[in-house]
Scaffold this motif. Sequence first.
Motif, PDB file in Angstrom:
ATOM      1  N   ARG A 212       0.813  -1.217   0.000  1.00 16.47           N
ATOM      2  CA  ARG A 212       0.000   0.000   0.000  1.00 16.47           C
ATOM      3  C   ARG A 212       0.840   1.258   0.000  1.00 16.47           C
ATOM      4  O   ARG A 212       0.311   2.369   0.143  1.00 16.47           O
ATOM      5  CB  ARG A 212      -0.935   0.001   1.214  1.00 16.47           C
ATOM      6  N   GLY A 213       2.140   1.132  -0.096  1.00 17.86           N
ATOM      7  CA  GLY A 213       2.996   2.301  -0.235  1.00 17.86           C
ATOM      8  C   GLY A 213       2.899   2.843  -1.646  1.00 17.86           C
ATOM      9  O   GLY A 213       2.151   2.329  -2.493  1.00 17.86           O
ATOM     10  N   PRO A 214       3.661   3.893  -1.964  1.00 16.60           N
ATOM     11  CA  PRO A 214       3.562   4.516  -3.288  1.00 16.60           C
ATOM     12  C   PRO A 214       3.820   3.540  -4.433  1.00 16.60           C
ATOM     13  O   PRO A 214       3.061   3.494  -5.404  1.00 16.60           O
ATOM     14  CB  PRO A 214       4.624   5.621  -3.231  1.00 16.60           C
ATOM     15  N   GLY A 231       7.559  12.246   6.336  1.00 20.59           N
ATOM     16  CA  GLY A 231       7.511  12.216   7.791  1.00 20.59           C
ATOM     17  C   GLY A 231       6.105  12.077   8.342  1.00 20.59           C
ATOM     18  O   GLY A 231       5.937  11.672   9.505  1.00 20.59           O
ATOM     19  N   LEU A 232       5.081  12.417   7.556  1.00 20.43           N
ATOM     20  CA  LEU A 232       3.720  12.388   8.069  1.00 20.43           C
ATOM     21  C   LEU A 232       2.807  11.374   7.367  1.00 20.43           C
ATOM     22  O   LEU A 232       1.782  10.989   7.925  1.00 20.43           O
ATOM     23  CB  LEU A 232       3.096  13.793   7.941  1.00 20.43           C
ATOM     24  N   ASP A 233       3.157  10.959   6.155  1.00 19.90           N
ATOM     25  CA  ASP A 233       2.280  10.079   5.378  1.00 19.90           C
ATOM     26  C   ASP A 233       2.153   8.718   6.064  1.00 19.90           C
ATOM     27  O   ASP A 233       3.157   8.016   6.255  1.00 19.90           O
ATOM     28  CB  ASP A 233       2.837   9.897   3.966  1.00 19.90           C
ATOM     29  N   PRO A 234       0.951   8.291   6.454  1.00 18.93           N
ATOM     30  CA  PRO A 234       0.791   7.004   7.169  1.00 18.93           C
ATOM     31  C   PRO A 234       1.135   5.798   6.298  1.00 18.93           C
ATOM     32  O   PRO A 234       1.549   4.751   6.833  1.00 18.93           O
ATOM     33  CB  PRO A 234      -0.690   7.011   7.562  1.00 18.93           C
ATOM     34  N   ASN A 235       0.973   5.918   4.982  1.00 19.91           N
ATOM     35  CA  ASN A 235       1.273   4.792   4.110  1.00 19.91           C
ATOM     36  C   ASN A 235       2.774   4.577   3.931  1.00 19.91           C
ATOM     37  O   ASN A 235       3.197   3.578   3.325  1.00 19.91           O
ATOM     38  CB  ASN A 235       0.635   4.980   2.726  1.00 19.91           C
ATOM     39  N   SER A 237       4.859   4.671   6.652  1.00 21.96           N
ATOM     40  CA  SER A 237       5.376   4.458   8.007  1.00 21.96           C
ATOM     41  C   SER A 237       6.396   3.321   8.069  1.00 21.96           C
ATOM     42  O   SER A 237       7.356   3.378   8.842  1.00 21.96           O
ATOM     43  CB  SER A 237       4.214   4.171   8.971  1.00 21.96           C
ATOM     44  N   ILE A 238       6.201   2.259   7.252  1.00 20.87           N
ATOM     45  CA  ILE A 238       7.106   1.099   7.319  1.00 20.87           C
ATOM     46  C   ILE A 238       8.520   1.497   6.915  1.00 20.87           C
ATOM     47  O   ILE A 238       9.500   1.000   7.466  1.00 20.87           O
ATOM     48  CB  ILE A 238       6.585  -0.030   6.397  1.00 20.87           C
ATOM     49  N   TRP A 239       8.631   2.418   5.958  1.00 21.19           N
ATOM     50  CA  TRP A 239       9.949   2.757   5.400  1.00 21.19           C
ATOM     51  C   TRP A 239      10.429   4.148   5.845  1.00 21.19           C
ATOM     52  O   TRP A 239      11.469   4.625   5.375  1.00 21.19           O
ATOM     53  CB  TRP A 239       9.857   2.724   3.861  1.00 21.19           C
ATOM     54  N   ARG A 240       9.681   4.820   6.747  1.00 18.57           N
ATOM     55  CA  ARG A 240       9.965   6.210   7.087  1.00 18.57           C
ATOM     56  C   ARG A 240      11.362   6.392   7.668  1.00 18.57           C
ATOM     57  O   ARG A 240      12.114   7.286   7.246  1.00 18.57           O
ATOM     58  CB  ARG A 240       8.921   6.726   8.064  1.00 18.57           C
ATOM     59  N   ALA A 241      11.729   5.568   8.629  1.00 15.62           N
ATOM     60  CA  ALA A 241      13.010   5.756   9.316  1.00 15.62           C
ATOM     61  C   ALA A 241      14.169   5.677   8.330  1.00 15.62           C
ATOM     62  O   ALA A 241      15.088   6.510   8.347  1.00 15.62           O
ATOM     63  CB  ALA A 241      13.167   4.710  10.420  1.00 15.62           C
TER      64      ALA A 241
END
Length: 812
Positions: A212-214, A231-235, A237-241
């Motif tokens: 469900r990511g881009p 930093g804010l997109d919930p989709n 979150s798995i790859w944010r860090a």
Amino acid sequence: MNQLPLVASHIDWRTVFDAMKDPAMILDLEYRIVVANASMEQMAGLAQEQLVGRHCYEVFYGVNEPPEGCPYSLLIRSHTDLPVSLVMECQDKMFSVAVTALHDSEGRGIGTLNVAKEITEQKMVEAILRRSLRVQRMVTHCNQALVRIEDENELLATICQIMVDQGGYRLAWIGYGLDDENSTVLPKASAGYEEGYIDTLKLTWADTERGRGPTGSAIRTGRPVICRDIGLDPNFSIWRAEAQQRDFSASIALPLPLRSGRGALNLYAAESSAFDEQEVHLLKQLADDLAYGISVIRNQESYRHTVRALRDSEKKYRSLIANAYDAIILVDAESGFVLEANAAAERLLGRSQAEIVGMHRNEFCPGVDSELCQKILTCQPQGLHNLPEDMYVVRGEGRLIPVQVSASVVTVGSKKVIQGIFRDIGQKKQAEERLSRAQKMESLGALAGGIAHDFNNILSPILGYAELCLSMVDPSDKLHAFMGEILAATHRAKDLVRQIQTFSRKGEQESHPLLIQTIVKEALKFLRSSLPATIELHVDLDVAGGYVLCDPAQIHQMIMALCTNAYQAMLAKGGDLTVILRRVMVGGEHQVVPGLSPGSYLCLTVQDTGIGIAGHDISRIFEPYFSTKGPGEGTGMGLAVVDGIVRQCGGVVEVESQLGQGTTFRVYLPEIVDKVVPTEEDAVIGLSTGNQHILLVDDEPVVVTTMERMLTTLGYQVTSASDGLAALDIFQSQPDVFALVLTDQTMPRMSGIDLARGVLSLRPGLPVIILSGYEYLNSEDELATSGIKAFLRKPVGLAELARTLTRILTGD
């Protein structure tokens, strides 16, 4: 009247200072605010009294020292009175700051006038313009790559590198969606600041958390997916860090509408303001162009692969045709002319390829098969294969070759071509004929073996009683001579039966010293009755000829084969058949015969006045299955057998022939010099005798009676039985009485071998001799394993019987 001086007298500098729309302030040499205008108060959000006396960097930047790029610092470091202008960011806005030095009446610097003009919107427009120009430049380079590059992997890598180098993106990568069970997204190319980031993604285009990511959403839905704030997109979150560690602020995933498969172009930017509407529009066009370019490359590669495959296929096809074992001939379906032929066709037809190409199909098909050939090698529905047909083709020299032909229609350009495959089945037919002959011979052999067995049983009493009478009659008595003739005739009959048995058993031949004159006479007697009246037989045999080491049955077969060939060559017009036997010397001062060592030989000459043999066939007449006769008129084995027999005897065969004049065969057989061979009459004199008790077993009463007389004449005691079971009962009742068992092999209820096993189980080591009218087929190892000490063929002579019994019973 001029009012300007009056106005000027009423306006002081502070009024003008506050009237300025741009924020302005005066700083002392310590960066402290001396005065600020209303616009500066509004910008700072503080009143005049809250600003005066405070450091400017403390108010506007919240720091304890001038920030990097401070215009006041630049002016001081420049050591000039000229104004300094610099663009600065403050409170999320962009300003163009102009700093002018202030001096006292004595020219000393006392501070600076700082005027800030907000240019945020201008900078934003400039940034948008620059980004647009950058993206357009990037798209131009990408389009050039799409036109120039023909390899898919190279294209993907180049596009990614251009997007980083020309587009200014921090990372660009391309992935394909696989059709495996996990709907995996497989990265294919990347460029930029990646540092292992792609390996951490583990993406899928399925509707799952990692899909469900881009990237996964773009592939699955076919629509671009923009993440403006990682930093804010919930989709995300798995790859944010991992993304934030690499300063990725925004991303976009653009679907690649491939004709075959699916994929996505992924871009990461350091600015959160990236991917505005115009940029996204250009990137979508670029993604569409990239997808089209990939499809074009794949089509071109598919085309090149197809061309290569066709070329390889053509090479393979031509190689297969050229190296095929079967003859392959391509014939024009309409005209019937040969277009192409392989090397096997050259061998089959005995013509060069240049001769074959251009021939009409009827030229290599004999008249008898012309209709069948036309049926096979004519146009038929596309793809239809003829069932194999047997026919003949004509070689260059006119010889007919049996072949099996199958054909199919192929299209070459607009022309229909018949591909005929011709398999030489000459050897197959010969094998079938050999098998048929072998089966017939096997049947005849079985019949001959049975006849020989019965005839041997008839000869047994004749031979036995003749020898008994010969031993009882005085040599001066006329009866002695008469009995000698009977004995000689019996031995000739015995040899004849052995020839029949040799024919039936297909076993090893037994060679022993032999006067071949007698065999030649017997063979010619047999042949004379079958000769037509138009052929005259002339015989000249040297009665002084010596002995030859050979098998009588083979010599008989050789003479019959040579004489049969000779008279068949004269059947049409008749002629003379001459058979001569002479002793000759070879080597030294005598004649030289190639292949023979110097010495004495018997030369058998068979000469005819028939049609003769062509010169080109002379070298092949001894080859197996070679024949100059028509189908059904010969096997091609006669002369091959003759050559084999002569070689086995250590001799050679010579042949001379002229067409229309006849043929002469000369067979040279080495003579055995000073070889003494005892006659049967001599052997009867001085017979070895004994007195042991012998158990005699045979199912033929006349044989039992004869053998009893012969054994008692030799001094032995005899107990006889008519079959194996009766003999075994007798032996069981008194096993220690008998010194030897002499038994027939083929008997009802129990064979001789089985009887031998029975008596040996009761008395191991007892000598057993097998006596049979059949040619014994068991091996010596089997006889030894069964405890058999000897094997005697019926009819057995008195001398042979005496010698065998003495040898077995005494061990001599």
